[in-house]
Structures are given as C-alpha cells and as structure tokens.
Design a protein around this motif. Structure first.
Motif, PDB file in Angstrom:
ATOM      1  N   LEU B  79       0.823  -1.202   0.000  1.00 59.20           N
ATOM      2  CA  LEU B  79       0.000   0.000   0.000  1.00 59.20           C
ATOM      3  C   LEU B  79       0.857   1.252   0.000  1.00 59.20           C
ATOM      4  O   LEU B  79       0.479   2.262  -0.602  1.00 59.20           O
ATOM      5  CB  LEU B  79      -0.946  -0.003   1.195  1.00 59.20           C
ATOM      6  N   ALA B  80       2.033   1.196   0.646  1.00 59.56           N
ATOM      7  CA  ALA B  80       2.929   2.355   0.591  1.00 59.56           C
ATOM      8  C   ALA B  80       3.382   2.598  -0.846  1.00 59.56           C
ATOM      9  O   ALA B  80       3.448   3.754  -1.304  1.00 59.56           O
ATOM     10  CB  ALA B  80       4.129   2.132   1.509  1.00 59.56           C
ATOM     11  N   ILE B  81       3.667   1.521  -1.584  1.00 63.58           N
ATOM     12  CA  ILE B  81       4.082   1.678  -2.987  1.00 63.58           C
ATOM     13  C   ILE B  81       2.939   2.249  -3.819  1.00 63.58           C
ATOM     14  O   ILE B  81       3.132   3.168  -4.634  1.00 63.58           O
ATOM     15  CB  ILE B  81       4.562   0.322  -3.553  1.00 63.58           C
ATOM     16  N   VAL B  82       1.709   1.717  -3.601  1.00 66.72           N
ATOM     17  CA  VAL B  82       0.550   2.236  -4.348  1.00 66.72           C
ATOM     18  C   VAL B  82       0.354   3.716  -4.055  1.00 66.72           C
ATOM     19  O   VAL B  82       0.068   4.524  -4.951  1.00 66.72           O
ATOM     20  CB  VAL B  82      -0.712   1.416  -3.990  1.00 66.72           C
ATOM     21  N   LEU B  84       2.645   5.839  -3.185  1.00 63.39           N
ATOM     22  CA  LEU B  84       3.717   6.596  -3.847  1.00 63.39           C
ATOM     23  C   LEU B  84       3.416   6.767  -5.333  1.00 63.39           C
ATOM     24  O   LEU B  84       3.610   7.857  -5.896  1.00 63.39           O
ATOM     25  CB  LEU B  84       5.025   5.831  -3.653  1.00 63.39           C
TER      26      LEU B  84
END
Lengths: 171, 102
Positions: B79-82, B84
């Motif tokens: 979710l952190a990548i999404v 970003l």
C-alpha cells in the motif's frame, strides 16, 4: 458430523460468493467489505479444522488491521468514493479462462489423488485437545521448535514497518 | 468431513484470486486479490496438518500464522508503494504504470 458439513456448506458458499463479488464489483469500498466476509468465513473454517488460535489471529490481523489498511489506501488514493471509472482492464476474458484452467487442473489433481480421504475424528476432551494441538501446544511450538523463524519474522515486520514509512513519507 | 472439501474450497478461492490479480487494474484491488490467494493457501496448510498427528497439526497452524504475518508485512509495503505511485502520477491504474516497459 452432519452439523459440521452443513456449517461447512454455508461457509463455503458465503466465502465463494463474496469472493466472486469482490473481484467483480464496481465499487472499491464494497470490494473491501466483501473481503471481510471472505476472511470471516475462512476464520470459521479454521474453527471447523480445530485450529482456534489461527482463527482468532485471522480475525485480529486480517479484519482488524489489513482491511482497515485497505480502506485507508482506498481513501488516500481516490478523489471521490463510490462509482468512478472502469476498475477492470481489457484482459478480463483471458483472465477468466486462465483462472478456470487452473481451477480445472487443481480440481482434477485433488480429486484424483485425495479422493474421499476423511479427516481423522478427534474424540478427546477440551483439555486434552488444548494440550496436544490447541492454543497452548501452538504457543509451546512457536517458542521452542520455531523460535528462530519467529524471531526472523519479527525482524521482517520491523523491516516492512521502516520500509513503508520511508516509502510513504513526504520529503 | 472430507479432506478434499477444504482443499477444493482453497482451490476455488485461489482461482478467484488469480482472476482478480489478472483482471483488475486498480492497484488496491490487486492487493486485495493477493490476500485472497494467501488465505486459500492457509486453508490448505491447516487442512493438511489435520491429516497427520498432533505434530503435523501444530506445524500446519504455525506455518499458517507465519503466512498471516508475512501477508500483513506485504500489505503494508504494497500500500505504501501504491500510495507513492498515486502521489507521483495521480492514478492507481496499473495499465498506466508502464515506465519500465521496453
């Protein structure tokens, strides 16, 4: 025995229907809520399999933490909630064919190999069950046989925590 | 109860998850489908554990617990990548994230 099978039927039907709705619904928030139904049914299946600790952990970690995380993700990545644009790409047909193919192969192999193997009946009292394969026994195993993997998992969680913060931080 | 009823339930959920991963283009929905796949694997682990003795049952449950933990870590980072991607491109549409496409 019959009661267990009826319970399994209800749980399997609800989890499969909710899972299908989850991958076909047009609303992202509804998908997250259908995921709750699937995860709850799977937790009940763990209780049918006499794995009550796994069931409770499933409820706590998945429904308590991961679904909330998903809802936050939906909230932070969308301008407005509700219906908006297309959620599926144009390979839907191909994806369905692939999934059905995998299901066919898996189903054939499972039925062919395991046929009607029965799960063993456990004719034990609650105390005996708890001492041999219940929560107490699982706790003992985690802190003796599986102590090193357990510690490695805690380091993994720390790394994931730091990684998520580093990725999501504004600077 | 048969062993196969749990294994087949796991197989059906796995295939629905595979369909979700392949057919969805919203990043958050793809992550949800991955959770479905991991869950179906956990059903299999616990069901196979039931087939053996007490040691096998405990091993299956402990493995399921480890999978749940790793899934939690994976969702956090995913979710952190999404998030970003959304911040950089104002979309979570995975069809438009093709920076590394040759």
């Amino acid at each position: 025995m019959i009661a267990q099978n009826i319970a399994f039927g209800i749980l399997a039907a609800s989890s499969v229907l909710a899972a299908i709705r989850m991958v076909t619904t047009k609303n992202v928030v509804h998908a997250a809520l259908y995921l709750v139904v699937v995860l709850g049914s799977v937790a009940a299946n763990y209780i049918l399999l006499a794995a009550e600790f796994v069931a409770v952990v499933q409820l706590l970690v998945y429904i308590g933490a991961i679904v909330v995380l998903f809802l936050f993700g939906v909230m932070l990545t969308r301008a407005k909630l509700g219906h908006e644009g297309e959620l599926d790409n144009d390979q839907r047909g191909l994806a369905a064919v692939t999934a059905l193919l995998i299901l066919g192969i898996l189903g054939y192999v499972l039925v062919d190999y395991f046929g009607d193997d029965k799960l063993p009946q456990l004719n034990r009292t609650h105390e005996q069950l708890n001492a041999t394969r219940g929560t107490g026994a699982v706790g003992n195993a985690i802190f003796s046989t599986y102590l090193i993997p357990f510690e490695v998992v805690s380091v993994l969680l720390l790394a994931a925590l730091v990684g998520a913060i580093v990725l999501a931080r504004r600077d | 109860m048969l062993l196969n009823q749990f294994l087949l339930l796991g197989a059906v959920l796995f295939c629905i998850g595979v369909y979700g991963v392949l057919a969805r283009k919203n990043g958050v929905l793809v992550l949800m489908s991955i959770e479905l796949i991991l869950n179906s694997v956990n059903i299999n682990l616990v069901a196979f554990g039931m087939m053996g003795g007490d040691a096998a049952a405990i091993t299956g449950q402990v493995f399921a617990l480890f999978v749940i933990t790793v899934a939690a870590a994976e969702v956090g980072v995913g979710l952190a990548i999404v998030l970003l991607i959304y911040r950089n491109r104002t979309t979570v549409d995975l069809d438009e994230v093709d920076l590394m496409k040759g």
